[in-house]
Design a protein around this motif. Structure first.
Motif, short mmCIF file in Angstrom:
data_model
loop_
_atom_site.label_atom_id
_atom_site.label_comp_id
_atom_site.label_asym_id
_atom_site.label_seq_id
_atom_site.Cartn_x
_atom_site.Cartn_y
_atom_site.Cartn_z
N TRP A 89 69.60 47.93 46.91
CA TRP A 89 70.32 47.60 45.68
C TRP A 89 70.38 46.10 45.45
O TRP A 89 70.76 45.62 44.38
CB TRP A 89 71.74 48.23 45.70
N ASP A 90 69.99 45.33 46.44
CA ASP A 90 69.94 43.88 46.27
C ASP A 90 68.73 43.44 45.45
O ASP A 90 68.59 42.27 45.11
CB ASP A 90 69.89 43.20 47.66
N ARG A 91 67.86 44.41 45.14
CA ARG A 91 66.67 44.09 44.36
C ARG A 91 66.77 44.68 42.97
O ARG A 91 67.37 45.74 42.80
CB ARG A 91 65.45 44.75 45.00
N SER A 119 72.36 48.18 50.81
CA SER A 119 71.22 47.32 51.11
C SER A 119 71.14 47.24 52.62
O SER A 119 71.96 46.58 53.26
CB SER A 119 71.40 45.91 50.53
N ALA A 120 70.19 47.99 53.18
CA ALA A 120 70.04 48.01 54.63
C ALA A 120 69.70 46.62 55.14
O ALA A 120 70.14 46.20 56.20
CB ALA A 120 68.96 49.00 55.05
N MET A 121 68.96 45.88 54.31
CA MET A 121 68.53 44.55 54.73
C MET A 121 69.70 43.58 54.83
O MET A 121 69.79 42.79 55.75
CB MET A 121 67.49 44.01 53.75
N LEU A 122 70.61 43.66 53.86
CA LEU A 122 71.76 42.74 53.88
C LEU A 122 72.96 43.32 54.64
O LEU A 122 74.00 42.69 54.73
CB LEU A 122 72.20 42.43 52.44
N GLY A 143 62.88 51.93 53.85
CA GLY A 143 63.80 51.11 54.64
C GLY A 143 64.40 51.84 55.83
O GLY A 143 65.45 51.44 56.33
N LYS A 144 63.74 52.88 56.31
CA LYS A 144 64.29 53.67 57.42
C LYS A 144 64.48 52.82 58.68
O LYS A 144 65.54 52.88 59.30
CB LYS A 144 63.37 54.86 57.72
N SER A 145 63.47 52.04 59.03
CA SER A 145 63.61 51.21 60.24
C SER A 145 64.71 50.18 60.06
O SER A 145 65.50 49.94 60.97
CB SER A 145 62.31 50.48 60.55
N THR A 146 64.76 49.59 58.87
CA THR A 146 65.78 48.58 58.61
C THR A 146 67.18 49.20 58.68
O THR A 146 68.10 48.62 59.24
CB THR A 146 65.54 47.94 57.22
P1 G4P Z 1 60.35 52.22 56.62
O1 G4P Z 1 60.79 52.20 58.04
O2 G4P Z 1 61.07 53.23 55.79
O3 G4P Z 1 58.88 52.31 56.43
O4 G4P Z 1 60.79 50.85 55.95
P2 G4P Z 1 61.16 49.46 56.59
O5 G4P Z 1 62.51 49.48 57.16
O6 G4P Z 1 60.04 49.00 57.43
O7 G4P Z 1 61.24 48.59 55.27
C1 G4P Z 1 60.13 48.43 54.41
C2 G4P Z 1 60.24 47.11 53.68
O8 G4P Z 1 61.41 47.13 52.85
C3 G4P Z 1 60.41 45.92 54.61
O9 G4P Z 1 59.82 44.82 53.98
C4 G4P Z 1 61.92 45.73 54.64
O10 G4P Z 1 62.30 44.41 54.97
C5 G4P Z 1 62.27 46.06 53.20
N1 G4P Z 1 63.65 46.50 53.06
C6 G4P Z 1 64.31 47.47 53.75
N2 G4P Z 1 65.58 47.59 53.32
C7 G4P Z 1 65.73 46.70 52.33
C8 G4P Z 1 66.82 46.36 51.48
O11 G4P Z 1 67.92 46.88 51.55
N3 G4P Z 1 66.57 45.39 50.55
C9 G4P Z 1 65.37 44.76 50.42
N4 G4P Z 1 65.24 43.83 49.48
N5 G4P Z 1 64.33 45.06 51.22
C10 G4P Z 1 64.51 46.02 52.15
P3 G4P Z 1 58.37 44.29 54.34
O12 G4P Z 1 58.07 43.20 53.40
O13 G4P Z 1 57.40 45.43 54.40
O14 G4P Z 1 58.49 43.78 55.77
P4 G4P Z 1 59.38 42.64 56.32
O15 G4P Z 1 58.45 41.56 56.59
O16 G4P Z 1 60.43 42.31 55.34
O17 G4P Z 1 59.92 43.30 57.55
#
Ligand code: G4P
Length: 540
Positions: A154-156, A269-272, A35-38
């Motif tokens: 952590w949301d997963r 949770s970087a995503m949320l 999740g580095k990019s996120t």
């Molecule tokens: P990276 O740079 O370290 O390689 O990781 P990146 O941020 O591309 O994240 C890898 C995958 O993990 C992505 O999903 C991203 O959405 C997901 N992700 C990152 N942080 C979180 C988080 O906190 N929670 C959850 N549930 N997922 C997370 P993907 O399916 O590969 O791509 P996308 O279509 O979602 O972008």
């Protein structure tokens, strides 16, 4: 006795000290997909550099907006370039130095760690510690860089919070000291418990999801009593875990953290965008500002000394239209002003800094002034290579960046003999930039040197650049070696006689013995214990 005016710090050095003190320069170390990019997006979102997540690397735009400096990148949808994102947060200036975002390792990934003062170790909650994280952590440890741990996703659904911490203790011997614990099991992330003295919960930070995690997640703050009422068992469990950690001595201690013995932990949770503000807060409050650096003579160069900087990366061909070559420097001391003429320590030549940039993704911004801790890209800096020093005033030179242990080996030659001259020229150029390590021995000659790389991606960069910049088509043939050790001239003779071993001299003069596999190496170590065989940096 010196006069009061002479001993009092001047206004300039006072301002310099203040500017240095408010810098935080760090890199994220993680395995691909953690999740580095996120997280980078989320940090930029919080710092209001972008208005909506997805603008830099994010889902919709990732492949088209990051960097398209080479066809290879486009084909693979990856970014080979290592760049820096700078933003202000509170009173601080944060420099996030990006490591290349592909699954292959390269020396560049390691070199970034020579340019930062702290690292954020990003771990996928479900996967725990993964191989690339471990390798990078080892380099951070070797360089004495303090590490902040972020447990992401952590949301997963995933492991129990304390289980993950045990893994960190058991596998890397680092003591995790959570600053925040998650409220709600993995997959049901409600908020964070802030740990105070002796593990006592001081507050509950509740997060609310936003659509697609594209904007900052609103926070509500509650007292522990209110939290217990609101969240019931989820809160009680987190509070109990906090006490257990304290009983085991896992409370934050700034000195132990800076010494690399402990690591503050944040669940996120970087995503949320949950826990992201807390990561920034931790960087601001606990990560060290730029410190003095030892020069080759062992003298400390204070951040308030006249300008000096170390080149940690050279990137060529980022923009095919301009054929440019960017050297990234990390400022060690003093103030940088664009246009100043500095001296290149390795050649003694002056270097004009008219074109100075910061680069992040496709964004290039001119830099007029920069301070210790900042990263600046210098355009068309042909003589500069990783590890080189720039300075003003009295000469200073910093120790070279170590070459990391190669694990992939191949020979390279020009496909047609008439290109030999260009091939040699190109090889020298790529070697000096540190794109790949170049090994030679008498038996093989100069027409097909052996390339040694930390990750196979480095070979692709070499062959692609040979073609696009030097117009030389090359043939790459992999060699059946798996590991290298440093040796000396005396041992080299004996080693050359062994099966499955070949000895080379690297451009920097180091003598390397390559081994077909670890069993061959173990056998030789056992049978000939007197031979010199040293582990290279970050070697296996
Ligand atoms: P990276 O740079 O370290 O390689 O990781 P990146 O941020 O591309 O994240 C890898 C995958 O993990 C992505 O999903 C991203 O959405 C997901 N992700 C990152 N942080 C979180 C988080 O906190 N929670 C959850 N549930 N997922 C997370 P993907 O399916 O590969 O791509 P996308 O279509 O979602 O972008």
């Amino acid at each position: 006795m010196s006069s009061p005016t002479a001993s009092a710090p001047s206004a300039t050095s006072g301002r310099l000290a203040d500017e240095a003190a408010r810098r935080r320069t760090f890199a994220v170390i993680s395995h691909p997909d953690a999740g580095k990019s996120t997280l980078t997006e989320a940090l930029a979102l919080h710092a209001k550099v972008i208005s909506e997540a997805g603008a830099i690397h994010g889902k919709a735009g990732r492949k088209s907006t990051v960097s398209d400096w080479m066809e290879m990148e486009k084909a693979r949808g990856i970014s080979v370039s290592s760049t820096a994102l700078q933003f202000e947060y509170g009173d601080c200036v944060i420099n996030l130095v990006d490591t290349p975002g592909h699954s292959d390792f390269s020396e560049d990934t390691y070199r970034v760690l020579t340019a930062v003062d702290a690292a954020v170790m990003l771990i996928d909650a479900a996967k725990g510690l993964e191989p690339q994280t471990l390798k990078l952590f080892q380099v951070a440890r070797d360089r004495g860089i303090p590490v902040i741990t972020v447990i992401n996703k952590w949301d997963r659904p995933g492991q129990a919070p304390l289980e993950l911490l045990d893994e960190i203790v058991d596998r890397i011997g680092l003591t995790p000291t959570p600053l925040f614990l998650p409220v709600g099991i993995a997959g049901d992330f409600r908020g964070l418990l802030r740990r105070g003295e002796e593990g006592a919960a001081t507050e509950y930070i509740h997060f609310t999801r936003t659509a697609g995690g594209a904007t900052i997640a609103p926070e509500e703050h509650y007292t522990p009593e209110q939290a217990a009422e609101r969240e019931g068992d989820a809160w009680t469990n987190a509070a109990e875990e906090s006490e257990l950690l304290s009983a085991a001595g896992q409370d934050h201690d700034q000195e132990l953290f800076l010494a690399g013995h402990t690591s503050p932990v944040i669940y996120a949770s970087a995503m949320l965008n949950f826990g992201v503000r807390q990561i920034l807060e931790t960087l601001v409050e606990l990560a060290p500002p730029p410190r003095s650096r030892k020069d080759v003579n062992g003298n400390e160069r204070e951040t308030t000394a006249p300008f000096s900087a170390v080149i940690f990366k050279v990137q060529a061909g980022m923009d095919t239209a301009h054929r440019d070559r960017l050297a990234f420097m990390r400022i060690v001391s003093g103030e940088f002003e664009r246009g100043m003429v500095v001296t290149h320590a390795q050649t003694g030549r002056p270097f004009a800094t008219k074109y100075a940039l910061t680069v992040f993704g496709r964004e290039r911004t001119t830099v007029d002034t920069a301070y210790p801790g900042d990263v600046v890209g210098l355009v068309n800096a042909t003589a500069l290579a990783p590890g080189h020093t720039l300075f003003v005033d009295k000469k200073v030179e910093f120790p070279p960046i170590p070459s990391f242990a190669p694990e992939h080996f191949a020979t390279l030659r020009a496909k047609t003999a008439d290109k030999y001259k260009q091939f040699r020229k190109a090889m020298d150029q790529l070697d000096s930039e540190g794109v790949v390590q170049v090994l030679r021995n008498d038996a093989r000659g100069d027409a097909s040197p052996v390339l040694a790389a930390v990750g196979p991606m480095q070979f692709e960069v070499v062959t692609a650049r040979m073609q696009s910049e030097f117009n030389v088509e090359t043939q790459l043939d992999f060699l059946p070696f798996q590991l290298a050790r440093r040796t000396d001239a005396e041992s080299a003779e004996e080693l050359s006689r062994q099966r499955g071993v070949e000895v080379f001299t690297r451009t920097d003069g180091a003598i390397l013995a390559l081994f077909s596999d670890k069993w061959r190496l173990q056998y030789i170590v056992k049978e000939m214990p007197k031979l010199t065989l040293e582990l290279l940096v970050a070697g296996t």
